[in-house]
Design a protein around this motif. Structure first.
Motif, mmCIF file in Angstrom:
data_model
loop_
_atom_site.group_PDB
_atom_site.id
_atom_site.type_symbol
_atom_site.label_atom_id
_atom_site.label_comp_id
_atom_site.label_asym_id
_atom_site.label_seq_id
_atom_site.Cartn_x
_atom_site.Cartn_y
_atom_site.Cartn_z
ATOM 1 N N VAL A 36 0.831 -1.211 0.000
ATOM 2 C CA VAL A 36 0.000 0.000 0.000
ATOM 3 C C VAL A 36 0.858 1.249 0.000
ATOM 4 N N LYS A 37 1.988 1.220 0.716
ATOM 5 C CA LYS A 37 2.775 2.458 0.730
ATOM 6 C C LYS A 37 3.369 2.714 -0.652
ATOM 7 N N MET A 49 1.779 1.890 -3.498
ATOM 8 C CA MET A 49 0.640 2.453 -4.223
ATOM 9 C C MET A 49 0.458 3.926 -3.900
ATOM 10 N N GLY A 50 0.574 4.237 -2.607
ATOM 11 C CA GLY A 50 0.395 5.614 -2.182
ATOM 12 C C GLY A 50 1.405 6.526 -2.841
ATOM 13 N N LYS A 51 2.629 6.047 -2.944
ATOM 14 C CA LYS A 51 3.679 6.853 -3.559
ATOM 15 C C LYS A 51 3.339 7.161 -5.022
#
Lengths: 286, 625, 302
Positions: free
Chosen positions: B468-469, B471-473
């Motif tokens: 997820v991190k 994806m967030g980036k």
């Protein structure tokens, strides 16, 4: 249940869950105020807040940020419907995770430093509570031989007696899940956090209202899971859910916020010690 | 039958052609044509009702044995001299030992052993062949565009593209060989060819670093090969057979030692701890190599073998040890991936983790676990190939593969960023395939050994964090960037697009694949089969439908909203990024992901995981002997 | 239903006070006064707030912060100046760095007197602010959904008072931005503006009977000079500026070239022109902090 009954029940859940969740939020604020020897807001305050938010202008940092929140909301409703219509508990947990991920992505998309840190912390918290929640489902399976919520609820055994470790562990991660102190690192309901409002910092107006309502759904689902440990005696289940809720409030008002390291260690150690220990005992004494 | 041999031989012939015809245009034509033929060929095997594919081979086994031995000795000699030349005596020693074992088997027992089925294919092999055929061909097509750009960027490396494509096709052929071979010496031969291909491709750049990494990979894989050869010798001497199907149908007690040896070979090939270092090192190779060999196909040969042995391992202590190695690797590798910011290393660790999960399934060996393991192989191969190729494309365009520099990629390279997101979602998100498989693993474990659940639940929560991190980036935008996706060849887009489409399509079609291929295979072994209930499948379809709506939002912008700057404590200087700091100076805001290196540092965790896994392996051999 | 009365969320900002008022603001949250019983939450985040509670006077340091925070609050929003410093600057009024009360920067709706303001008066101020919130919301509602019926057309001298009022609102922002209060649009008189209508073309954007944007232009040889593009801040970033410019261009059919100028920091004014393909020509200094950037473009096919 016939598909039609299930569908009807799902509709009832979709309507009733936010009402219950909102009332719980109201009780939460009232009780917290009383614990701080304040009078506190009216019981219906959460509904007033949401009603107002729907009347506010929507402002955004990135034009696409709100879509992620809409998906968060939809999947949270879906999760509640799935759980209370008695679906697969693992699938419910996965749907809950999926919903939470959308909220985290929304916070990333908003591209503000505060929501960004909120998103990162929320991820750490998700990593912290996820094992315990899954272990709880596994424990329920070991006792009832089913992952289906209906079957678990209909089991004649009082799960809490067989799974005391898992129940305690589950209550610990509930504190995380309900964004309560000492684990409210990512987004707190209390004002003035060091990262402003964490993940919800950049959301306003009706988007914020949707986040709020989604949290109500979430509260009912997680409390429902806690009640499942006592499902054999429905009156006890209701009492237990109430006690758990009160306990979490008390903890919220007593503890100061901890660092992420402590939050992660607490949740994981609880899961590894109480959760796994309990599961092994159940498995080998079977 | 002939089509099996055809699939093995065709890539080898193509490889030779590629070595002979060196101009770029000719190479492109050959590669694309070959890719189409191989993909169609491997798929066509799935069409008719399989079962008739296992027929005795016509070549007299007498000669074939010697041919296999001859090629094997030639390989051993080649590796031996490589070791001598580069002063890697351990490599030479291992090659020598393995050759010794092979000769001993042939000389001592060769005359007594009758190989009834030399090559055969059941539904499991056909699934594997389908994966290799489709993913392998797509990656070959992608490589055409990528390698051209690669050598334009990296003038310092010698352009050895004919060799590169030669090895790629030799590799494809021998992968088919690994999956179709029923005779263990033949399987070992193909196995070692893939090892050698991997060695040569890791060392492709010819630098000291890449050579060192290549030798590391070779050493560890030869160790596995040695165990493999030992298993053959043992089997030949005790059971008088060298056939895989006979081994699997043997009684558990007698087959435990060869099963443990073969499982060991499989674990080295699949880079399980403590052997995981070679896969990390292999990331120095050009990205298509990482995608093809080191994530979607070659390392799958190892787990393929472990899953083959599943019926033997089920309920035994060595089997439990194999499962523990897999579980520990899954947990440790997932945690380590959190601390990585190099996209390729994240993918490598995640690959190791997922292979661990499959090994875990093999070690458990129940029908549910086997079903989950095969599904995992399928989903992982496609999705991971997609992710590797995406990262390769990103690197080709920006000369970096740091996840931090992917900030705002959704604006800078929208198509690529959406593909990366498809890949990431496929790796862990409900209702995509990997999650379905993990779910099945969880159910399988609860019934057999809930202690192993701990590895899965903790490991999968870690995967959630690092995916997820990332994806967030990709989503987070701090400055407006002009979309620019030029310079990426059409052939690369074709491969990327096809893999993305397959990744999504698999979610809808896996029940069909499961019903037609996996379930009959599992039922054939255990007489029963696990599957996801229809009700849950409907629910997952609803979820997929909802998630599928999401990409629409990439193209729709909200109109009736006011755009304001991000909250920066009120210090904004006309933007969401700049703020007024102390003393009135204007500073720029920066956001970086958490890597939690102190907690999840690579060295610490791989040491701990390695020691634990080594202990499990010792116990495995101790009990087996 | 009074939605806002039940849930006023507050953003508290301390501009530069002695902290006396801040302590009283915090005191209102304590058990003795407990403003939360009225639904008040001290959000600490402009994006969630309805009422901007400012204590202390405005100085050069916090001027920008005040404006940023106000800009980041969603409508309807109300500014309450708490304490005498926030109201007028009090004894600090004459300090070299103090610019005065909050109303030198923001449109203050409620003034809470006192030094320090007592919690009772602060609560009273919040309740007055709530009523203003309701009014503003009613106005917003009356405008809501009427963007579609926005009309753009030629303005006449009758519109002059309304355009002048709009111009002052918009240029007040500009003046603060450049710290230059000598801007001509701010000082223009109504008669002066009426006279402009004799020589120039004015275009107006109207929603719900109110003028929310305007622009003017004049021919000089082959070139049409456009200027004074103003849009009410409520309606920024909705493409109204662009439509105004297109309309005024269309009213000069003989022009071969269009030119205009803006301040170097005036993003809101610059954007519509840039979107329509205007390119910067030159830049000249007009006051200490302000440069004038000239833009121009040739008509298509000219």
């Amino acid at each position: 249940m016939s598909p039609l009954d299930t569908a009807l029940l799902a509709i009832v859940v979709v309507v009733a869950a936010p009402i219950a969740g909102g009332l719980l939020a109201g009780i939460d604020r009232k009780l917290s105020a009383r614990m701080q020897s304040r009078w506190g807001p009216p019981l219906l305050q959460p509904f007033y807040d949401v009603r107002k938010l729907f009347r506010k202008e929507t402002i955004v940092v990135r034009r696409s940020q709100n879509f992620y929140v809409y998906f968060f909301f939809v999947f949270m409703v879906f999760t509640a419907a799935l759980f209370f219509t008695g679906g697969d508990i693992l699938l419910t947990i996965f749907a809950l995770t999926l919903a939470s991920i959308f909220l985290v992505l929304a916070a990333y998309k908003a591209s503000s430093p505060y929501s960004f840190i909120g998103a990162e912390r929320e991820l750490i918290l998700m990593m912290a509570y996820e094992p315990m929640v899954l272990l709880a489902a596994v424990g329920m399976y070991l006792v009832t031989r089913s992952f289906i919520v209906v079957d678990i609820a209909r089991s004649p055994q009082l799960l809490a007696l067989r799974l005391p470790g898992l129940f305690i562990g589950f209550v610990v991660v509930l504190v995380v899940k309900m964004r309560k102190s000492p684990f409210d690192l990512a987004a707190s309901h209390h004002a003035h956090q060091e990262i402003v409002r964490g993940i919800t910092t950049e959301f306003s107006g009706r988007t914020l209202a949707l986040i709020e309502i989604a949290h109500w759904y979430e509260t009912t689902v997680v409390l429902g899971m806690a009640a499942l440990f006592f499902a054999a005696l429905p009156w006890l289940a209701a009492v237990a859910a109430g006690c758990v809720f009160f306990l979490i409030l008390l903890v919220d008002n007593v503890f100061a916020r901890v660092k992420w390291q402590v939050a992660l260690a607490t949740a994981w150690i609880t899961a590894a010690a109480l959760g796994v220990g309990n599961i092994l005992v159940v498995f080998f004494l079977r | 039958m002939t089509s099996l041999a055809f699939l093995i031989a065709l890539p080898l012939v193509i490889a030779m052609l590629l070595l002979v015809f060196r101009p770029r245009v000719v190479r492109s034509v050959i590669v694309i044509a070959a890719a189409v033929v191989i993909a169609v060929g491997s798929l066509s095997l799935l069409l008719p009702q399989p079962g008739f594919l296992s027929a005795p081979f016509q070549v007299p086994a007498e000669y074939l044995d010697w041919i296999v031995l001859g090629v094997e000795l030639a390989l051993a000699a080649f590796i031996f001299f490589l070791g001598i030349r580069h002063v890697r005596h351990l490599v030479s020693l291992l090659a020598l030992l393995q050759a010794g074992l092979a000769v001993a088997t042939e000389v001592l027992f060769g005359s007594r052993i009758e190989v009834a089925t030399l090559i055969a294919a059941d539904r499991f092999s056909l699934i594997m062949a389908g994966i290799v055929g489709i993913v392998g061909s797509l990656i070959a097509v992608y490589s055409l565009g990528y390698m051209k750009a690669y050598h334009e960027h990296h003038r310092e490396y010698r352009d050895r593209q004919p060799l590169f494509f030669f090895l790629q096709f030799v590799f494809l052929g021998s992968m088919f060989g690994v999956f179709f071979a029923n005779s263990l010496p033949l399987l070992l031969l193909f196995w070692e060819i893939t090892t050698l291909c991997s060695f040569l491709l890791i060392g492709y750049n010819g630098t000291a670093e890449s050579r060192g990494r290549a030798f590391l990979a070779l050493t560890l894989n030869l160790l596995g090969g040695l165990a493999f050869a030992g298993a053959i010798l043992f089997l030949a001497s005790t059971a008088g057979t060298v056939e895989l199907d006979k081994l699997i149908s043997m009684e558990k007690g007698a087959a435990l030692i060869p099963a443990a040896l073969l499982a060991f070979a499989g674990m080295t090939k699949s880079a399980q701890m403590p052997f995981s270092s070679w896969l990390l090192g292999a990331m120095v190779a050009p990205t298509p190599v990482s995608a093809l060999l080191h994530s979607s196909t070659m390392v799958k040969a190892g787990v393929y073998l472990v899953l083959r042995l599943a019926p033997l391992l089920r309920g035994t202590i060595p089997g439990t040890m194999v499962a523990l190695v897999g579980g520990m690797t899954f947990l440790a590798a997932s945690l380590i991936a959190i601390s990585q910011s190099d996209a390729k290393r994240v993918l490598a660790w995640s690959t190791i983790a997922n292979l661990g999960l499959i090994v875990l399934c093999g070690g458990i060996g129940t029908y549910e676990a086997l079903w989950a393991g095969i599904l995992l192989i399928l989903f992982h191969a496609v999705t991971k190939a997609l992710l590797f190729l995406c990262v390769g494309t990103f690197e080709q365009k920006t000369n970096t593969r740091d996840i931090e520099s992917m900030s705002g990629l959704i604006m800078a390279m929208p198509k690529l960023s959406i593909m990366i997101q498809i890949g990431i979602a496929g790796m862990f998100l409900a209702p995509f395939g990997m999650l379905v498989s993990k779910w099945a693993v969880l159910k399988a474990l609860v019934d057999s050994n809930p202690l192993l659940v701990i590895f899965v639940v903790f490991g999968s929560s870690a995967t959630l964090f690092f995916w997820v991190k990332w994806m967030g980036k990709l989503l987070e935008v701090t400055k407006v960037r002009q979309a620019d996706e030029s310079g990426i060849a059409g052939r690369q887009w074709v491969a990327l697009g096809a893999l993305s489409a397959i990744s999504i399509g698999l979610v809808g079609f896996y029940p069909l694949i499961s019903a037609q291929l996996i379930e009959p295979y599992v039922r054939g072994i255990y007489g029963q089969v696990a599957m996801i209930s229809q009700g849950n499948f409907i629910i997952m379809s609803i979820m997929l439908g909802m998630v599928a709506l999401f990409p629409i939002t990439f193209f729709v912008y909200q109109k009736n909203v006011r755009v304001v700057d991000a909250y920066l404590g009120g210090g904004n200087v006309d933007s969401s990024v700049l703020f007024q700091g102390a003393g009135g100076q204007v500073k720029s805001m920066e956001m970086r992901n958490y890597y939690l290196t102190r907690l999840f540092g690579e060295r610490r965790l791989s040491l701990a995981g390695g020691i634990a896994c080594a202990a499990f392996i010792f116990v495995m051999f101790g009990v087996a002997l | 239903m009074k939605a806002f009365a039940k849930s006023p969320w507050v953003l508290h900002y301390d501009a530069s006070s002695c902290n006396g008022c801040d302590i009283e603001v915090v005191a209102s949250l304590t058990p003795l006064y407990d403003v939360e019983r009225l639904g008040v939450i001290n959000t600490g985040n402009p994006k969630h707030a309805d009422i901007f509670l400012v204590t202390g006077s405005v100085n050069a340091q916090n001027l920008m912060v005040l404006r940023n925070l106000y800009e980041q609050m969603p409508e309807p929003r109300v500014v309450a100046a708490v304490g005498i410093c926030a109201t007028s600057g009090c004894v600090f009024r004459e300090c070299y760095n103090v610019m005065g009360g909050v109303d030198t920067v923001l449109p203050v709706d409620v003034y809470v007197p006192g030094c320090a303001a007592r919690p009772e008066s602060i609560i009273d101020g919040i309740l007055q602010a709530v009523e203003i919130l309701e009014k503003k919301h009613a106005y917003m509602k009356s405008m809501h959904g009427r963007m579609k019926e926005m009309t753009i057309g030629r303005a006449t001298a009758v519109d002059a008072p309304e355009i002048l009022a709009l111009q002052k609102i918009v240029y007040q922002n500009e003046a603060e931005m450049y710290d230059d209060w000598s801007l001509a649009p701010l000082r223009q008189t109504l008669d002066d503006l009426r006279r402009d209508f004799e020589t120039r073309v004015f275009i107006k954007a109207v929603v719900g009977g109110k003028i929310i944007g305007s622009v003017k232009g004049i021919m000089d040889g082959d070139t049409a000079h456009l200027s004074r593009l103003v849009v009410h801040p409520y309606f920024w970033k909705q493409g109204i500026g662009t439509r105004l410019v297109q309309e005024v261009e269309a009213s000069f059919p003989k022009a071969k070239r269009f030119e205009t100028f803006t301040g170097q920091k005036s993003r809101h004014t610059m954007e519509p022109y840039q979107r329509l393909g205007y390119l910067p020509i030159r830049q000249e200094k007009v006051s200490e902090h302000r440069d004038r950037v000239y833009f121009g473009r040739d008509r298509e096919g000219a």
